[in-house]
Each structure stands twice: as C-alpha cells, then as structure tokens.
Design an enzyme around this catalytic site. Structure first.
Site, mmCIF file in Angstrom:
data_model
loop_
_atom_site.group_PDB
_atom_site.id
_atom_site.type_symbol
_atom_site.label_atom_id
_atom_site.label_comp_id
_atom_site.label_asym_id
_atom_site.label_seq_id
_atom_site.Cartn_x
_atom_site.Cartn_y
_atom_site.Cartn_z
ATOM 1 N N SER A 54 -25.283 12.271 36.669
ATOM 2 C CA SER A 54 -24.978 13.725 37.201
ATOM 3 C C SER A 54 -26.320 13.927 38.120
ATOM 4 C CB SER A 54 -24.730 14.619 35.953
ATOM 5 O OG SER A 54 -24.781 16.053 36.535
ATOM 6 N N ARG A 303 -20.337 8.583 41.053
ATOM 7 C CA ARG A 303 -19.246 8.957 40.220
ATOM 8 C C ARG A 303 -18.422 9.977 40.970
ATOM 9 N NH1 ARG A 303 -15.536 9.450 37.082
ATOM 10 N NH2 ARG A 303 -15.757 9.707 34.765
ATOM 11 N N THR A 339 -22.418 20.670 33.726
ATOM 12 C CA THR A 339 -22.795 20.596 32.488
ATOM 13 C C THR A 339 -22.566 21.507 31.633
ATOM 14 O OG1 THR A 339 -24.368 18.567 33.286
ATOM 15 C CG2 THR A 339 -24.445 19.154 30.952
ATOM 16 N N CYS A 495 -14.703 2.536 48.364
ATOM 17 C CA CYS A 495 -15.185 2.211 47.153
ATOM 18 C C CYS A 495 -16.821 1.979 47.070
ATOM 19 C CB CYS A 495 -14.598 0.833 46.592
ATOM 20 S SG CYS A 495 -15.348 0.061 45.074
ATOM 21 N N CYS A 518 -16.801 -3.158 39.100
ATOM 22 C CA CYS A 518 -16.469 -1.595 39.436
ATOM 23 C C CYS A 518 -17.523 -0.830 38.373
ATOM 24 C CB CYS A 518 -15.032 -1.507 38.599
ATOM 25 S SG CYS A 518 -14.393 0.011 38.266
ATOM 26 N N CYS A 521 -16.058 4.727 38.859
ATOM 27 C CA CYS A 521 -16.422 6.120 39.470
ATOM 28 C C CYS A 521 -14.968 6.688 39.744
ATOM 29 C CB CYS A 521 -16.779 6.020 41.018
ATOM 30 S SG CYS A 521 -15.868 5.142 42.314
ATOM 31 N N CYS A 524 -11.018 5.186 43.922
ATOM 32 C CA CYS A 524 -9.706 4.242 44.127
ATOM 33 C C CYS A 524 -8.578 5.051 43.819
ATOM 34 C CB CYS A 524 -9.790 3.046 43.855
ATOM 35 S SG CYS A 524 -10.119 2.386 41.943
#
Length: 549
Positions: A54, A303, A339, A495, A518, A521, A524
């Site tokens: 984050s 992310r 958050t 991606c 990978c 995130c 896809c």
C-alpha cells in the site's frame, strides 16, 4: 479423502489490516467478558506482511480506537506528514501545482502518518498473539466448506506437494480443514473465496459493479539533499492521457527513502495500454525525477485496489460468516486510503460476532445486524461522503471530475444531493484493438525506468516450479481465438509481472502462462475482457515477499 480438522470459534482468512483488527477486537471483548473465544488467522504469505502493499498515508484514529497505548508500544508510525502538494501534470515536461484552497479537503493529510502497512500488520499480528490469537502464515485458504443447511462451515487449507500435472509428488501433504462457528473473510482486493461468496449468496444484488485500480509502488533511497521527511505529493494527469485515469504519489519516508507509485484505473478502454510502462514513464516527469535522480530503487510491487466504494459495497454478512476490508471494498477513494477503513470494518465485524457468540446465538446464523452497526459508524458516514468521487472522475475525466469533487467535498461536505453511478464493469469497457493505435513506449533507461523482469526480481517472488498453475483458464482457446484477434491479447500488457506471453511455435501462436512470475495482484482476474482467467491460491508461502511495503 479424509482430512484432519481443527475447531475454532472464529476463523479469519487473511492477516491484513481488517483481519488482524478483527482478531484483536474479538479477543479484547472476549477477555473482558471472561468467556474467552478461540480465534485463528490464516495467511497465504510466507509471513505476515509478505503480501501487503500500500502507499501509504494512514489515519491513526482507528488505531487509537483499537489500542489506546499504540504510541508507547512500538506501533510503526514513524513519519508524520509535514506537508502536502498536489500537481496536475499536463505533459511529459509541464505541470501546475494546485493551491490548497482548490484541493478537495479529503486530500489534506494533517495529523496523518506515512507508513509501511506491511510493518503495521506485523505489529498487529504480535498484538493479536499476545491476546491469544493463533496466527498461521503460509496457510492459504483454498476452498470453502459448507454445512448441510448451506451455511459456511469453514475453510480448507491448500494441499502442499501437488505437481504441475495435478498429481501428488513426494512429500505431498493434504491441506487441513478449519471449522468454525463463524468464518470472516479479509483476503484483500478480489479475494479468491470472497468472490465466490459474493456470487453464491448474491451479496451484490442491487449494487453497482465493483471497480478497481492497479497500484504500482517502488521504494527508493535518494540523496539526503533531495529528501524532505514527511512530504506527501499526489499527482493527476500525465501519463494517463489516452482514455485512462488514475493518479500518482510520492511519499518521503524515514531513512532517506521515497515511496513512489501510480494507480491506473482498470476501466481503461485502450487494449494497447500497458500500466507497467505508464508507471515507468511517470517517474521521468520532472516533478518526480528531480527527487529520484541519483537514487537507488530497492523494492517493487503491484496490487489491484478495490475502489467502487459505498455504491459497490456488497452485503457484509451471510449464513456462517462475514466479508470485510478490501475483500468487500471499504477503501475511501476520495482520500486514496483504505487501511483505516479496513481496520474499522474488521472491528465492527468483531463487535457483532462477540455480542452474538457470547449471548449464545446459534452458529451459522446470518448476523445481518452488522448492517445496523455499520450504518451507525463513522465508516458508513465516510464512505457515503465519498460515494461520488470515483464515478465523477470516470464520467467527467480528470479536470471536470476534479472540479465536481471539489464542489462536492468542500462545499457540500460530500453530501451533494445527487449520487453518481458507474454501472459498466471494468473488463467490459475495453475496446477492440482496431479502435486504437499501438503505444510506442520508450525503452527503459536503467536509471529511472526499468523492465518487468528486473522489477519482479525486486519483489522477492518465489513459487515452486513444479506445482499446479494457480492461474486457471475457463477455455484454453479464448486467448488466441478471441482475445488475440479482438484485443491483441491485452494480458501481455496489463499484467505487471510478465506472466502472460504470446509466442510462436512451429508457425503457430501459443498463449504461455509464466505462473512463477505472479506477484498476486489479481489484475488478470479483473481485466481479462473475456473473463476467462481465474486466480486461485498457489501453494502456501508462494508469491512476493515484500519488505517494508
């Protein structure tokens, strides 16, 4: 197969801010009541915080509600915000600083802190364990378990030691079942099980389709003369000028470190757009480059972000469980902060659970009284006041949308007597490739801009090579027969980790999935225009290992 099982009062899926806040609050209440509950938290990352990424600027009020001693017990809030800047980038070289008087008040950060949310989660996990919570990292929740009456019974942990062919290898270990009176899902954005629960229990009936962004973040160490501790910079505009929207950030942390990132809204239409390359371009703008030049990039990650807000928030309860945090979509996009809202959602869930369980309510009941608790909280008020922020940007663009949001937030306090809605899912907004020209992205210079593979290396991503691929195609023919023909197979570009490729083999085009790259995130699963890719949990401990993110 007969599997071993363990019984708990509450199982929490995901050791993120919402899940850990829920666990801590549950144990606080149960200890105060003298009727201690058994609570466990399972986390798919190799350690707590390994998969947490984050920005992040954090509002500490929620932490004070959970632990009033946080300032004296080592909470990792080290850098108070000292100044705010917002710049509109009009081109690759031009920009305009926005006067504070013209900035929506939700973007002001007095009293907030620049933090690593991963480190906050590590601290919360320590507090949870001190309270008696069992925290199990490296245990991915792979399947839902149901009682005969259809209520959620718990989860199954993923098997270990399954080969790429789906067959057990030497050292195979079947995953355990965790049974609970109630199961709480806080998996983060586009949770694998949360997605199934929303569909099964129709939790999103009557809601606007959920919307998402893809957030990039890097941490840099820069020369001390270019560092201003506590400075927060947000930007809009360039490079997202070709039918795309979003915004950038640059935060000055402790130890001469800079967190820099770009959020690309996943409703963009141009299939040739590469969010990763947009982020690389972003860092070359003078507003950003003057701080990063001469520095060293030490971390990279990406992310997806759940950003539909109140309009898209599903029903939070179902028989036997609850869905919280970014799994549900509690982020306040008007503040670009999730958050504190995720933590509050977890605490509200915990208070509802504790009240019901300590009163002897039957296990498996739908505790829909959580809605009343939510409606009476500051969380509902905050999300209501920001409900128009994202739709305004999507409908009117950066400048007109920004003007609408200024009026809504500063003149009406977020209570403008109109609710804007964005009813088209992100994946459905992608146009065919013939409608757009290809984008000629500059090659990385190795100083400010970089390639995908060297970036993934910095994310410390690891998966066992010989394991069942966790990126599943509903129809293996669609990438070549549909997506390549209509959209120039955009998975090659959306991606951020180079997972998907189109290669030529003996004159035939093939779709290749490099699952070992990978970084979890979930883009896809969200953006594929044919909705043909499903992300599921890989073996426990796989994926990125983010330090300090």
């Amino acid at each position: 197969m007969e599997r071993e099982s363990m019984e708990f009062d509450v199982v929490i899926v995901g050791a993120g801010p919402s899940g850990l806040a829920a666990a801590c609050r549950l144990m606080q209440i149960s200890k105060d009541s003298g009727q201690e509950l058994t609570v466990c938290v399972v986390e798919k990352g190799s350690e707590v915080g390994a998969h947490i990424l984050s920005g992040a600027v954090f509002e500490p009020k929620v932490l004070g509600e959970l632990f009033d001693d946080w300032k004296t017990t080592g909470a990792p809030l080290l850098t108070a915000v000292t100044q705010d800047e917002i710049h509109m980038l009009s081109s690759a070289s031009d920009s305009r600083a926005m006067p504070n008087a013209l900035v929506p008040k939700t973007m002001h950060n007095e009293g907030n802190y620049i933090i690593s949310v991963g480190n906050l989660c590590r601290w919360l996990a320590e507090r949870a364990e001190e309270l008696g919570v069992e925290v199990f990292p490296g245990f991915p929740a792979s399947e839902l378990l149901f009682n005969e009456d259809g209520s959620v019974k718990g989860i199954q942990i993923g098997d270990m030691g399954v080969g790429e062919d789906g067959q057990p290898k030497d050292g195979y270990e079947p995953g355990m079942e965790l049974h609970a009176k109630y199961t709480v899902f806080g998996e983060g954005c586009r949770g694998h099980l949360g997605k199934q629960l929303i569909e099964k229990f129709q939790l999103d009936n009557g809601k606007t389709p959920q919307h998402y962004g893809l957030g990039f973040k890097e941490i840099w160490t820069v020369p001390s003369e270019q560092h201003e501790l506590g400075k927060v910079v947000h930007t809009g505009g360039w490079p997202l000028t070709e039918g795309a929207s979003g915004g950038g950030f640059m935060y000055h942390l402790e130890d001469n470190q800079i967190a820099v990132g770009l959020i690309v809204d996943l409703n963009y239409a141009n299939p040739h757009l590469s969010p990763f390359d947009e982020f690389q371009r972003y860092k070359t703008h003078p507003v950003i480059a003057k701080t990063l030049t001469g520095g060293e990039r030490i971390s990279y990650g990406a992310r997806a972000i759940t950003k539909g807000g109140l309009n898209s928030l599903p029903k939070l309860t179902f028989p036997g469980g609850m869905i919280i945090g970014c799994d549900a979509g509690t982020l306040n996009f008007a503040k670009i902060k999730g958050t504190h809202t995720a933590m509050k959602s977890g605490m509200l869930a915990a208070e509802t659970l504790a009240q019901a369980m300590l009163a002897g309510v039957d296990a498996g009941k739908d505790l829909d009284c959580l809605q009343d608790r939510f409606d009476e909280s500051w969380l509902k008020e905050e999300l209501y006041c920001s409900r128009n922020f994202g739709p305004a940007m999507h409908k009117f663009g950066t400048y007109l949308g920004g003007a609408f949001n200024f009026v809504d937030q500063n003149w009406f306090g977020g209570k403008f007597p109109v609710t804007l809605r964005d009813e088209k899912p992100d994946y459905a907004q992608m146009a065919e490739s013939s409608a757009y020209s290809k984008i000629d992205y500059p090659k990385p210079d190795g100083k400010l801009s970089f390639d995908k593979l060297s970036s993934v290396y910095l994310s410390n991503t690891f998966h066992e090579e010989d394991q069942l691929c966790h990126l599943r195609l509903k129809d293996a023919r669609i990438p070549i027969d549909v997506n390549l023909v209509k959209f120039d197979e955009p998975a090659q570009r959306y991606c951020p980790a180079g997972v998907y490729e189109i290669i030529e083999d003996a004159g035939e085009k093939k779709f290749v999935i490099n699952g070992q790259n990978c970084i979890h995130c979930k883009t896809c699963d969200i953006k594929d225009p044919s909705q043909n890719i499903t992300w599921v949990t890989p073996e426990g401990g796989g994926g990125p290992n983010y330090p300090n993110m």
